[in-house]
Design a protein around this motif. Structure first.
Motif, short mmCIF file in Angstrom:
data_model
loop_
_atom_site.label_atom_id
_atom_site.label_comp_id
_atom_site.label_asym_id
_atom_site.label_seq_id
_atom_site.Cartn_x
_atom_site.Cartn_y
_atom_site.Cartn_z
N ALA A 51 0.86 -1.18 0.00
CA ALA A 51 0.00 0.00 0.00
C ALA A 51 0.89 1.23 0.00
CB ALA A 51 -0.90 0.01 1.23
N ILE A 52 0.39 2.32 -0.58
CA ILE A 52 1.18 3.54 -0.62
C ILE A 52 1.26 4.12 0.78
CG2 ILE A 52 1.34 5.87 -1.55
CD1 ILE A 52 -0.17 4.91 -3.98
N GLY A 53 2.43 4.13 1.32
CA GLY A 53 2.63 4.67 2.66
C GLY A 53 4.00 5.28 2.78
N SER A 54 4.31 5.82 3.95
CA SER A 54 5.57 6.53 4.13
C SER A 54 6.77 5.61 3.94
CB SER A 54 5.60 7.15 5.53
OG SER A 54 5.39 6.16 6.52
N GLN A 55 6.69 4.40 4.47
CA GLN A 55 7.80 3.47 4.37
C GLN A 55 8.05 3.04 2.93
OE1 GLN A 55 7.31 -0.58 5.88
NE2 GLN A 55 9.06 -0.26 7.22
N ASN A 56 6.97 2.68 2.22
CA ASN A 56 7.11 2.26 0.82
C ASN A 56 7.61 3.40 -0.06
OD1 ASN A 56 6.35 -0.39 1.22
ND2 ASN A 56 4.20 -0.03 0.78
N ALA A 57 7.14 4.61 0.20
CA ALA A 57 7.58 5.77 -0.59
C ALA A 57 9.08 5.99 -0.40
CB ALA A 57 6.80 7.02 -0.17
N PHE A 58 9.56 5.82 0.81
CA PHE A 58 10.98 6.01 1.08
C PHE A 58 11.81 4.92 0.40
CE2 PHE A 58 14.76 5.30 3.80
CZ PHE A 58 15.35 6.55 3.65
N VAL A 59 11.36 3.68 0.48
CA VAL A 59 12.08 2.57 -0.17
C VAL A 59 12.13 2.80 -1.68
CG1 VAL A 59 12.10 0.09 -0.63
CG2 VAL A 59 11.50 0.92 1.64
N LEU A 60 11.02 3.23 -2.26
CA LEU A 60 10.97 3.49 -3.69
C LEU A 60 11.96 4.58 -4.09
CD1 LEU A 60 9.71 3.14 -6.50
CD2 LEU A 60 7.94 4.78 -5.81
N ARG A 61 11.98 5.66 -3.31
CA ARG A 61 12.87 6.78 -3.64
C ARG A 61 14.34 6.36 -3.52
NH1 ARG A 61 15.26 11.63 -2.61
NH2 ARG A 61 14.46 13.30 -3.92
N GLN A 62 14.66 5.61 -2.48
CA GLN A 62 16.04 5.14 -2.34
C GLN A 62 16.41 4.17 -3.45
OE1 GLN A 62 16.78 7.67 -0.08
NE2 GLN A 62 18.38 6.19 0.41
N GLY A 63 15.45 3.33 -3.85
CA GLY A 63 15.70 2.41 -4.95
C GLY A 63 15.94 3.13 -6.26
N LEU A 64 15.19 4.18 -6.52
CA LEU A 64 15.37 4.96 -7.74
C LEU A 64 16.74 5.63 -7.78
CD1 LEU A 64 11.83 6.57 -8.08
CD2 LEU A 64 12.92 5.02 -9.72
N ARG A 65 17.19 6.09 -6.62
CA ARG A 65 18.50 6.74 -6.55
C ARG A 65 19.64 5.74 -6.35
NH1 ARG A 65 18.56 11.98 -6.69
NH2 ARG A 65 20.77 11.89 -6.13
N ARG A 66 19.27 4.45 -6.15
CA ARG A 66 20.24 3.40 -5.88
C ARG A 66 21.12 3.81 -4.70
NH1 ARG A 66 22.03 2.22 -12.16
NH2 ARG A 66 19.93 2.48 -13.00
N SER A 67 20.47 4.32 -3.69
CA SER A 67 21.15 4.85 -2.51
C SER A 67 20.87 3.98 -1.28
CB SER A 67 20.68 6.30 -2.26
OG SER A 67 21.21 6.82 -1.08
N HIS A 68 21.87 3.25 -0.83
CA HIS A 68 21.77 2.41 0.37
C HIS A 68 20.57 1.45 0.30
CE1 HIS A 68 24.70 5.27 1.80
NE2 HIS A 68 23.83 6.25 1.74
N VAL A 69 20.31 0.89 -0.87
CA VAL A 69 19.13 0.05 -1.08
C VAL A 69 19.15 -1.20 -0.20
CG1 VAL A 69 17.80 -1.28 -2.77
CG2 VAL A 69 18.86 0.88 -3.43
N VAL A 70 20.29 -1.88 -0.14
CA VAL A 70 20.38 -3.10 0.67
C VAL A 70 20.12 -2.79 2.14
CG1 VAL A 70 21.92 -4.94 1.45
CG2 VAL A 70 21.97 -4.21 -0.95
N LEU A 71 20.68 -1.70 2.63
CA LEU A 71 20.47 -1.31 4.02
C LEU A 71 19.01 -1.03 4.30
CD1 LEU A 71 21.52 -0.36 6.81
CD2 LEU A 71 21.81 1.92 5.79
N VAL A 72 18.38 -0.24 3.43
CA VAL A 72 16.98 0.14 3.63
C VAL A 72 16.05 -1.07 3.56
CG1 VAL A 72 15.07 1.42 2.59
CG2 VAL A 72 17.30 2.53 2.86
N VAL A 73 16.25 -1.92 2.56
CA VAL A 73 15.41 -3.11 2.41
C VAL A 73 15.59 -4.04 3.61
CG1 VAL A 73 15.11 -5.25 1.07
CG2 VAL A 73 15.29 -3.05 -0.11
N THR A 74 16.84 -4.20 4.06
CA THR A 74 17.11 -5.07 5.20
C THR A 74 16.44 -4.55 6.47
OG1 THR A 74 19.26 -5.73 4.26
CG2 THR A 74 18.92 -6.08 6.63
N VAL A 75 16.55 -3.25 6.71
CA VAL A 75 15.95 -2.66 7.91
C VAL A 75 14.43 -2.82 7.88
CG1 VAL A 75 15.49 -0.49 9.12
CG2 VAL A 75 17.80 -1.03 8.36
N CYS A 76 13.81 -2.53 6.74
CA CYS A 76 12.35 -2.65 6.63
C CYS A 76 11.88 -4.08 6.83
CB CYS A 76 11.88 -2.13 5.27
SG CYS A 76 12.00 -0.35 5.06
#
Length: 200
Positions: free
Chosen positions: A18-43
């Motif tokens: 669902a569109i929420g704050s957490q998913n929006a942040f993961v999407l933005r980090q994924g688009l920028r390829r910025s700390h993706v593994v860290l963010v996905v792991t934490v979530c």
């Protein structure tokens, strides 16, 4: 047991996708390829912990301590409102996807802190993951509820991995400044709306 796991997988995905704050942040980090593994792991790990706590009975404790959810509610609303302001400012100024190889717009510490705050300061996480999934799991009996939890945890892991890693395929679209402005404007609206729903 497999039926319980499948039910948990379906229930977990229903609540997470669902569109929420957490998913929006993961999407933005994924688009920028910025700390993706860290963010996905934490979530994903945070969801696993919350699911385990819910199945283990923390939901019943939280129901008896409404003041705890009240504190998290106001802290979460303040954080979401602040993040909405930052996203709105990015939407106004605009940005492009950096293809020069320097894609990180924030340090790993900032990414980690933001991800933890968006996850653990969101009261909906406790209501959905701990209370709701915990209640659903309890209907599967003592051994079955942990299979339910395993299925829900797998759903979380699959979703966040797909969202974070899959976002890179949208990178060509986001090489345009206008696309970033639209995304950040949508993020700002979602974050602000969530903040408002927490306090109203």
């Amino acid at each position: 047991m497999l039926a319980s796991a499948a039910t948990g997988l379906a229930a977990g995905l229903t609540l997470i996708v669902a569109i929420g704050s957490q998913n929006a942040f993961v999407l933005r980090q994924g688009l920028r390829r910025s700390h993706v593994v860290l963010v996905v792991t934490v979530c994903a790990f945070s969801d696993l912990v919350l699911i385990a706590l819910g199945v283990g009975g923390l939901g019943a404790v939280i129901e008896r301590m409404p003041i705890l959810l009240e504190v998290v509610r106001w802290a979460g609303a303040a954080f979401l409102a602040g993040y909405a302001v930052l996203a709105a400012r990015r939407a106004v100024t605009g940005e492009e996807l950096d293809t020069s190889g320097e894609r990180s717009e924030m340090s790993w510490r900032t990414a980690l802190g933001t991800c933890l705050a968006l996850t653990w300061l969101n009261p909906h996480v406790y209501l959905d993951t701990v209370l709701l999934l915990g209640s659903l799991a309890s209907t599967h009996g003592t051994p079955g509820k942990w299979w339910f939890a395993a299925g829900a945890g797998l759903g979380s892991l699959l979703w966040f991995t797909a969202l974070g890693v899959g976002a890179r395929y949208l990178a060509p679209l986001f090489e345009r400044r206008s696309a970033w402005r639209v995304l950040d404007a949508l993020i700002a609206v979602v974050m602000l709306a969530l903040a408002v729903t927490l306090v109203v």
